[in-house]
Design an enzyme around this catalytic site. Structure first.
Site, PDB file in Angstrom:
ATOM      1  N   LYS A 137      43.794  82.381 125.527  1.00  0.00           N
ATOM      2  CA  LYS A 137      43.262  81.188 124.860  1.00  0.00           C
ATOM      3  C   LYS A 137      41.734  81.140 124.970  1.00  0.00           C
ATOM      4  O   LYS A 137      41.147  81.792 125.840  1.00  0.00           O
ATOM      5  CB  LYS A 137      43.866  79.937 125.503  1.00  0.00           C
ATOM      6  CG  LYS A 137      43.470  79.757 126.964  1.00  0.00           C
ATOM      7  CD  LYS A 137      44.287  78.650 127.635  1.00  0.00           C
ATOM      8  CE  LYS A 137      43.891  78.510 129.102  1.00  0.00           C
ATOM      9  NZ  LYS A 137      44.781  77.574 129.814  1.00  0.00           N
TER      10      LYS A 137
ATOM     11  N   ARG B 113      50.168  66.123 132.916  1.00  0.00           N
ATOM     12  CA  ARG B 113      49.347  66.414 131.738  1.00  0.00           C
ATOM     13  C   ARG B 113      50.330  66.568 130.582  1.00  0.00           C
ATOM     14  O   ARG B 113      51.001  65.611 130.221  1.00  0.00           O
ATOM     15  CB  ARG B 113      48.498  67.666 132.017  1.00  0.00           C
ATOM     16  CG  ARG B 113      47.293  67.796 131.134  1.00  0.00           C
ATOM     17  CD  ARG B 113      46.408  68.980 131.537  1.00  0.00           C
ATOM     18  NE  ARG B 113      47.051  70.276 131.309  1.00  0.00           N
ATOM     19  CZ  ARG B 113      46.482  71.454 131.574  1.00  0.00           C
ATOM     20  NH1 ARG B 113      45.276  71.500 132.086  1.00  0.00           N
ATOM     21  NH2 ARG B 113      47.117  72.579 131.339  1.00  0.00           N
TER      22      ARG B 113
ATOM     23  N   TYR C  71      10.549  72.357 130.849  1.00  0.00           N
ATOM     24  CA  TYR C  71      10.576  70.913 130.573  1.00  0.00           C
ATOM     25  C   TYR C  71      10.637  70.068 131.839  1.00  0.00           C
ATOM     26  O   TYR C  71      11.435  70.350 132.728  1.00  0.00           O
ATOM     27  CB  TYR C  71      11.801  70.563 129.717  1.00  0.00           C
ATOM     28  CG  TYR C  71      11.776  71.136 128.324  1.00  0.00           C
ATOM     29  CD1 TYR C  71      10.664  70.982 127.502  1.00  0.00           C
ATOM     30  CD2 TYR C  71      12.886  71.818 127.823  1.00  0.00           C
ATOM     31  CE1 TYR C  71      10.658  71.495 126.214  1.00  0.00           C
ATOM     32  CE2 TYR C  71      12.886  72.334 126.537  1.00  0.00           C
ATOM     33  CZ  TYR C  71      11.773  72.167 125.733  1.00  0.00           C
ATOM     34  OH  TYR C  71      11.781  72.670 124.477  1.00  0.00           O
TER      35      TYR C  71
ATOM     36  N   MET D 155      17.406  75.145 125.859  1.00  0.00           N
ATOM     37  CA  MET D 155      18.479  75.495 124.935  1.00  0.00           C
ATOM     38  C   MET D 155      18.603  77.012 124.749  1.00  0.00           C
ATOM     39  O   MET D 155      19.703  77.550 124.706  1.00  0.00           O
ATOM     40  CB  MET D 155      18.253  74.828 123.574  1.00  0.00           C
ATOM     41  CG  MET D 155      19.411  75.036 122.615  1.00  0.00           C
ATOM     42  SD  MET D 155      19.138  74.285 121.000  1.00  0.00           S
ATOM     43  CE  MET D 155      19.221  72.547 121.390  1.00  0.00           C
TER      44      MET D 155
HETATM   45  C1  LIG Z   1      45.290  78.304 130.925  1.00  0.00           C
HETATM   46  C2  LIG Z   1      46.715  78.283 131.280  1.00  0.00           C
HETATM   47  C3  LIG Z   1      47.279  79.301 132.075  1.00  0.00           C
HETATM   48  C4  LIG Z   1      46.458  80.363 132.745  1.00  0.00           C
HETATM   49  O1  LIG Z   1      45.855  79.811 133.893  1.00  0.00           O
HETATM   50  P1  LIG Z   1      44.966  80.714 134.880  1.00  0.00           P
HETATM   51  O2  LIG Z   1      44.730  79.852 136.051  1.00  0.00           O
HETATM   52  O3  LIG Z   1      43.731  81.044 134.125  1.00  0.00           O
HETATM   53  O4  LIG Z   1      45.790  81.917 135.175  1.00  0.00           O
HETATM   54  C5  LIG Z   1      48.647  79.295 132.267  1.00  0.00           C
HETATM   55  N1  LIG Z   1      49.416  78.322 131.728  1.00  0.00           N
HETATM   56  C6  LIG Z   1      48.895  77.317 130.992  1.00  0.00           C
HETATM   57  C7  LIG Z   1      49.799  76.274 130.455  1.00  0.00           C
HETATM   58  C8  LIG Z   1      47.538  77.258 130.749  1.00  0.00           C
HETATM   59  O5  LIG Z   1      47.030  76.250 130.028  1.00  0.00           O
END
Ligand SMILES: *Cc1c(COP(=O)(O)O)cnc(C)c1O
Length: 418
Positions: free
Chosen positions: A58, A156, A290, A338
């Site tokens: 992801k 969650r 800055y 930036m």
């Molecule tokens: C991002 C994610 C993972 C991977 O987590 P890591 O700690 O990076 O291995 C696994 N399961 C879900 C649902 C996630 O959102």
């Protein structure tokens, strides 16, 4: 190990690739060592020998580039890919990847039908999602692969235990109607990076109960899974049929308390480097960047590093972030802007065009992503993931085939030989 020539990909994953020599002058670049990624996948598979491995790619593979990293993980034996959004998963399919692909972050109106037609495994946490996916399955004229997500305590996404019987019953009816096939039952940990945290055992108990309930109700999942990277590394009881590894595959530790990447035999995949744009002498008492939060104490040299918060260098690391330049660690002097920041070179004359390494594996003496996480009061995940699209990814050790050729199972020793 044969070295494939590095290629520079355009910032978008689907963009064209142009060959550039490694020494080509670049304002900044993120080198992605796919041999390290493959080695990390093998380490993780050894950690969970009885489970399949899902490579979590992801968010553009945590900033490393989704499609090249997905391919490399599959070459090293991952059999599933995981993404958050359906769009990410559909992008993988469009790139011609044929492995199982699961995505878990759905919102109403998302492309369920495209997901069915692309053979995705689609997570369902609530009745609204089951309603949308069954409607899409009717339209598509074929069943959807779904995985029911349990909220075993993270609070969650996922279905609460109290709502589970209703969701399971609805999924069973949809299976009987030929609209879905429940391929998985799964959940996610809240505190797997804190070994011994009481929520871990509690979540495992709730997960086992929710799986048992669904199986008694007639669900026959192919895979049951709950383990992320920290659970894969430290909790064998949590491996079940599949582990979902993200950060560890990229060679970044899930948390400093758990250990360094090297403690687990993992190697950082990303090296972030920039080319020094300007070196100049300034007198004592000169303000820098800055707000003038840094003022030179003596006459000195300043080096301009042409990469800033738009590229993902955290502004919170102003005054602290470490950089290897001219053979020494220097710290960001004053604010990260930036597009650029400044380091105090302490009088050293570093040629313009020299390499400034923000982070990498650490074996050339450079800082690591964990060092930047500490400097910015955040986690290594955020450091690599936020590296922006203006930074080209340069892929090293990419393999063209589907699998590594026999005898090419390179270990860490290969790096010593280079
Ligand atoms: C991002 C994610 C993972 C991977 O987590 P890591 O700690 O990076 O291995 C696994 N399961 C879900 C649902 C996630 O959102």
């Amino acid at each position: 190990m044969s070295q494939t020539p590095p290629t520079q990909a355009a910032p978008t994953q689907a963009g064209p690739k142009t060959s550039l020599p490694r020494t080509a002058p670049l304002r900044a670049r993120a080198e992605i060592d796919l041999a390290a990624l493959r080695a990390n996948v093998r380490v993780l598979r050894d950690r969970a020998p009885h489970a399949a491995l899902m490579a979590v790619v992801k968010s553009d593979a945590y900033g490393h580039g989704m499609v090249p990293c997905a391919r490399a993980a599959l070459q090293a034996g991952a059999t599933w890919l995981g993404t958050a959004t359906p769009h990410e998963a559909l992008t993988l399919r469009a790139a011609g990847i044929t492995s199982r692909i699961m995505c878990w972050l759905w919102t109403p109106g998302d492309p369920w039908r495209e997901g069915i037609e692309a053979d995705l495994d689609m997570s369902v946490s609530a009745l609204w999602a089951l309603t949308e996916v069954t409607a899409a399955a009717r339209d598509a004229g074929r069943p959807a692969r779904i995985q029911l997500k349990a909220d075993t305590g993270l609070g969650r996404n996922g279905c609460q235990p109290a709502d589970w019987p209703e969701l399971v019953a609805a999924a069973r009816s949809a299976e009987d109607a030929g609209l879905v096939r429940v391929t998985g039952l799964w959940s996610h940990f809240a505190c797997a990076d804190e070994p011994g945290h009481p929520s871990i055992a509690a979540q495992l108990n709730v997960f086992r109960d929710m799986v048992t309930y669904a199986e008694k109700a007639g669900i026959e999942p192919e895979v049951r899974h709950i383990a992320n990277s920290p659970a894969t590394l430290t909790l064998p009881d949590a491996h079940f049929d599949l582990v979902r590894t993200g950060i560890a595959m990229y060679g970044v530790s899930p948390s400093p308390e758990l250990g360094t990447p090297a403690d687990f035999g993992l190697r950082p995949v990303m090296t972030l480097a920039a080319s020094v744009a300007l070196v100049k002498r300034v007198p004592a008492g000169h303000g820098v960047s800055y707000g003038h939060h840094y003022v030179t104490s003596d006459e000195t040299t300043l080096g301009l590093i042409p990469i800033g918060y738009a590229d993902g260098v955290p502004r919170h690391a102003s005054g602290r972030g470490p950089v290897l330049v001219g053979g020494s660690w220097r710290r960001v002097a004053g604010r990260v802007a930036m597009d650029q920041f400044v380091v105090d070179l302490g009088g050293q004359q570093v040629p313009e065009g020299s390499e400034a390494v923000l982070f990498g594996p650490g074996d050339r003496g450079e800082p690591t992503a964990e060092d930047w996480a500490q400097a910015a009061d955040t986690i290594g995940y955020e450091i690599v993931t936020r590296i922006g699209t203006r930074i080209p990814r340069v892929y090293l050790n990419e393999l063209n085939g589907l699998r590594e050729p026999a005898g090419m199972h390179e270990g860490f020793g290969d790096y010593d030989d280079e």
